[in-house]
Scaffold this motif. Structure first.
Motif, PDB file in Angstrom:
ATOM      1  N   TYR A   1      -5.078  15.990  13.923  1.00  9.62           N
ATOM      2  CA  TYR A   1      -5.322  14.557  13.880  1.00  9.62           C
ATOM      3  C   TYR A   1      -4.453  13.874  14.933  1.00  9.62           C
ATOM      4  CZ  TYR A   1      -7.967  14.485   9.499  1.00  9.62           C
ATOM      5  OH  TYR A   1      -8.928  14.656   8.534  1.00  9.62           O
TER       6      TYR A   1
ATOM      7  N   TYR B   1     -12.575  13.726   6.123  1.00  8.27           N
ATOM      8  CA  TYR B   1     -11.835  12.588   5.612  1.00  8.27           C
ATOM      9  C   TYR B   1     -12.028  11.370   6.527  1.00  8.27           C
ATOM     10  CZ  TYR B   1      -8.849  15.075   2.216  1.00  8.27           C
ATOM     11  OH  TYR B   1      -8.364  15.769   1.144  1.00  8.27           O
TER      12      TYR B   1
ATOM     13  N   PHE C   1      -1.633   5.084   3.445  1.00  6.67           N
ATOM     14  CA  PHE C   1      -2.997   5.298   3.918  1.00  6.67           C
ATOM     15  C   PHE C   1      -3.912   5.626   2.743  1.00  6.67           C
ATOM     16  CE2 PHE C   1      -2.710   5.235   8.472  1.00  6.67           C
ATOM     17  CZ  PHE C   1      -1.393   5.546   8.741  1.00  6.67           C
TER      18      PHE C   1
ATOM     19  N   LEU D   1      -5.150  17.305   2.031  1.00  5.05           N
ATOM     20  CA  LEU D   1      -4.664  17.716   3.339  1.00  5.05           C
ATOM     21  C   LEU D   1      -3.147  17.872   3.260  1.00  5.05           C
ATOM     22  CD1 LEU D   1      -6.706  15.286   5.592  1.00  5.05           C
ATOM     23  CD2 LEU D   1      -6.871  17.775   5.619  1.00  5.05           C
TER      24      LEU D   1
ATOM     25  N   GLN E   1       3.216   7.794   4.429  1.00  4.50           N
ATOM     26  CA  GLN E   1       3.779   8.386   5.631  1.00  4.50           C
ATOM     27  C   GLN E   1       5.146   7.765   5.893  1.00  4.50           C
ATOM     28  OE1 GLN E   1       1.796   7.586   9.384  1.00  4.50           O
ATOM     29  NE2 GLN E   1       2.551   9.467  10.298  1.00  4.50           N
TER      30      GLN E   1
ATOM     31  N   PHE F   1     -10.078   7.795   7.113  1.00 11.12           N
ATOM     32  CA  PHE F   1      -8.831   7.105   6.782  1.00 11.12           C
ATOM     33  C   PHE F   1      -8.964   5.605   7.037  1.00 11.12           C
ATOM     34  CE2 PHE F   1      -5.594  10.278   5.920  1.00 11.12           C
ATOM     35  CZ  PHE F   1      -6.181  11.446   6.380  1.00 11.12           C
ATOM     36  N   GLY F   2      -8.257   4.830   6.215  1.00 14.45           N
ATOM     37  CA  GLY F   2      -8.050   3.429   6.517  1.00 14.45           C
ATOM     38  C   GLY F   2      -6.982   3.280   7.578  1.00 14.45           C
ATOM     39  N   SER F   3      -6.725   2.041   7.983  1.00 13.03           N
ATOM     40  CA  SER F   3      -5.766   1.806   9.071  1.00 13.03           C
ATOM     41  C   SER F   3      -4.333   1.644   8.583  1.00 13.03           C
ATOM     42  CB  SER F   3      -6.188   0.575   9.871  1.00 13.03           C
ATOM     43  OG  SER F   3      -6.283  -0.532   9.007  1.00 13.03           O
ATOM     44  N   GLY F   4      -4.127   1.733   7.284  1.00 15.53           N
ATOM     45  CA  GLY F   4      -2.769   1.769   6.760  1.00 15.53           C
ATOM     46  C   GLY F   4      -2.212   0.415   6.371  1.00 15.53           C
ATOM     47  N   THR F   5      -1.258   0.449   5.457  1.00 19.80           N
ATOM     48  CA  THR F   5      -0.472  -0.726   5.056  1.00 19.80           C
ATOM     49  C   THR F   5       0.990  -0.381   5.263  1.00 19.80           C
ATOM     50  OG1 THR F   5      -2.048  -1.476   3.379  1.00 19.80           O
ATOM     51  CG2 THR F   5       0.245  -2.203   3.147  1.00 19.80           C
ATOM     52  N   ARG F   6       1.662  -1.176   6.090  1.00 23.21           N
ATOM     53  CA  ARG F   6       3.099  -0.959   6.300  1.00 23.21           C
ATOM     54  C   ARG F   6       3.864  -1.777   5.281  1.00 23.21           C
ATOM     55  NH1 ARG F   6       6.250   1.070  10.183  1.00 23.21           N
ATOM     56  NH2 ARG F   6       4.512   1.231  11.647  1.00 23.21           N
TER      57      ARG F   6
ATOM     58  N   TYR G   1      -2.197   8.302   0.454  1.00 18.48           N
ATOM     59  CA  TYR G   1      -1.114   9.046   1.090  1.00 18.48           C
ATOM     60  C   TYR G   1      -0.035   8.055   1.507  1.00 18.48           C
ATOM     61  CZ  TYR G   1      -4.092  13.197   1.813  1.00 18.48           C
ATOM     62  OH  TYR G   1      -4.892  14.304   1.637  1.00 18.48           O
TER      63      TYR G   1
ATOM     64  N   SER H   1      -1.883   2.308  17.024  1.00 19.88           N
ATOM     65  CA  SER H   1      -2.662   1.510  16.070  1.00 19.88           C
ATOM     66  C   SER H   1      -2.565   2.044  14.649  1.00 19.88           C
ATOM     67  CB  SER H   1      -4.126   1.474  16.493  1.00 19.88           C
ATOM     68  OG  SER H   1      -4.701   2.776  16.376  1.00 19.88           O
ATOM     69  N   ARG H   2      -2.007   3.209  14.456  1.00 14.67           N
ATOM     70  CA  ARG H   2      -1.811   3.884  13.155  1.00 14.67           C
ATOM     71  C   ARG H   2      -3.066   4.577  12.645  1.00 14.67           C
ATOM     72  NH1 ARG H   2       0.983  -0.729  10.403  1.00 14.67           N
ATOM     73  NH2 ARG H   2      -0.923  -0.864   9.157  1.00 14.67           N
ATOM     74  N   GLN H   3      -4.204   4.332  13.263  1.00 12.99           N
ATOM     75  CA  GLN H   3      -5.427   4.949  12.762  1.00 12.99           C
ATOM     76  C   GLN H   3      -5.331   6.469  12.868  1.00 12.99           C
ATOM     77  OE1 GLN H   3      -8.085   2.957  11.631  1.00 12.99           O
ATOM     78  NE2 GLN H   3      -8.919   4.855  10.834  1.00 12.99           N
ATOM     79  N   MET H   4      -5.732   7.181  11.841  1.00  8.93           N
ATOM     80  CA  MET H   4      -5.763   8.644  11.863  1.00  8.93           C
ATOM     81  C   MET H   4      -7.130   9.075  12.376  1.00  8.93           C
ATOM     82  SD  MET H   4      -2.862   9.855  10.798  1.00  8.93           S
ATOM     83  CE  MET H   4      -3.135  11.508  10.216  1.00  8.93           C
TER      84      MET H   4
ATOM     85  N   LYS I   1      -2.242  -5.477   5.684  1.00 17.68           N
ATOM     86  CA  LYS I   1      -1.801  -4.582   6.739  1.00 17.68           C
ATOM     87  C   LYS I   1      -0.283  -4.460   6.760  1.00 17.68           C
ATOM     88  CE  LYS I   1      -5.738  -5.249   9.815  1.00 17.68           C
ATOM     89  NZ  LYS I   1      -6.358  -4.021   9.295  1.00 17.68           N
ATOM     90  N   PHE I   2       0.402  -5.514   6.394  1.00 16.26           N
ATOM     91  CA  PHE I   2       1.864  -5.528   6.358  1.00 16.26           C
ATOM     92  C   PHE I   2       2.316  -6.274   5.107  1.00 16.26           C
ATOM     93  CE2 PHE I   2       2.314  -4.117  10.699  1.00 16.26           C
ATOM     94  CZ  PHE I   2       1.216  -4.653  11.341  1.00 16.26           C
TER      95      PHE I   2
END
Lengths: 117, 113
Positions: free
Chosen positions: A37, B102, B90, A105, B37, B104-109, B35, A42-45, B9-10
């Protein structure tokens, strides 16, 4: 339990050159998937490439290819003709291939790749 | 299709506060995952769901709760925020058990201070 190890925390490469990122894993499973990956700022996986363990042929996706050595439990990623847009974190990941939705994963710690102009 | 959408997002939380991280997917995927990170690390599974009404713990579930009342939504709840929960979160989904794809979304910081 599975473990995934990426021994190179950071790497750099000149634009247009080739770079190889290393990944080793430990498992007792015989059927599984391996993935690379990409995670840009941008953090996108983003899924780069995948390999089914039962396939001997190494997967290839355009400039990205893998060297899958099942006996050695090694799964390296080769990026040819590196581009500035390849700058990102790269994660190696493992997933068992059984009919279980809990097949998460398992990720390595990542390699930060910098492509220099 | 929007794919997997995460909000916010934040976010900055104070110790002891609670919040819900939202995750919605419009692909009719049965399986959804949360998940986290930590800085410089790979992702670790918190909770997952195989369908509406069914959830299970992952690798690092302590301090979190989830629910899955619909196929589309899979919110993650932090009840008493702690600094150790500072991370990027994520959400991901996939269609079926043998589907390796899979999304994935763009994540939340999230920062807990």
């Amino acid at each position: 339990a599975q473990t995934v190890t990426q021994s190179q925390p950071e790497m750099s490469v000149q634009e247009a050159e080739t770079v190889t990122l290393s990944c080793t894993y430990d498992t007792s499973e015989n059927n599984y998937y391996l993935f690379w990956y990409k995670q840009p700022p941008s953090r996108q996986m983003i899924l780069v490439i995948r390999q089914e363990a039962y396939k001997q042929q190494n997967a290839t996706e355009n400039r990205f290819s893998v060297n899958f050595q099942k006996a050695a439990k090694s799964f390296s990623l080769k990026i040819s003709d590196s581009q500035l847009g390849d700058t990102a974190m790269y994660f190696c990941a493992f997933m068992k291939r059984v009919g279980n939705a809990g097949n998460m994963l398992t990720f390595g710690g990542g390699t930060r790749l910098m492509v220099k102009p | 299709n929007a794919g997997v959408t995460q909000t916010p997002k934040f976010r900055i939380l104070k110790i002891g506060q609670s919040m819900t991280l939202q995750c919605t997917q419009d692909m009719n995927h049965n399986y959804m995952y949360w998940y986290r990170q930590d800085p410089g690390m790979g992702l670790k599974l918190i909770y997952y769901s195989v369908g509406a009404g069914i959830t299970d713990k992952g690798e690092v579930p302590n301090g979190y709760n989830v629910s899955r009342s619909t196929t589309e939504d899979f919110p993650l709840r932090l009840e008493l925020a702690a600094p150790s929960q500072t991370s990027v979160y994520f959400c991901a989904s996939r269609r079926e058990a043998l589907d390796y794809g899979y999304t994935f979304g763009s994540g939340t910081r999230l920062t807990v201070v």
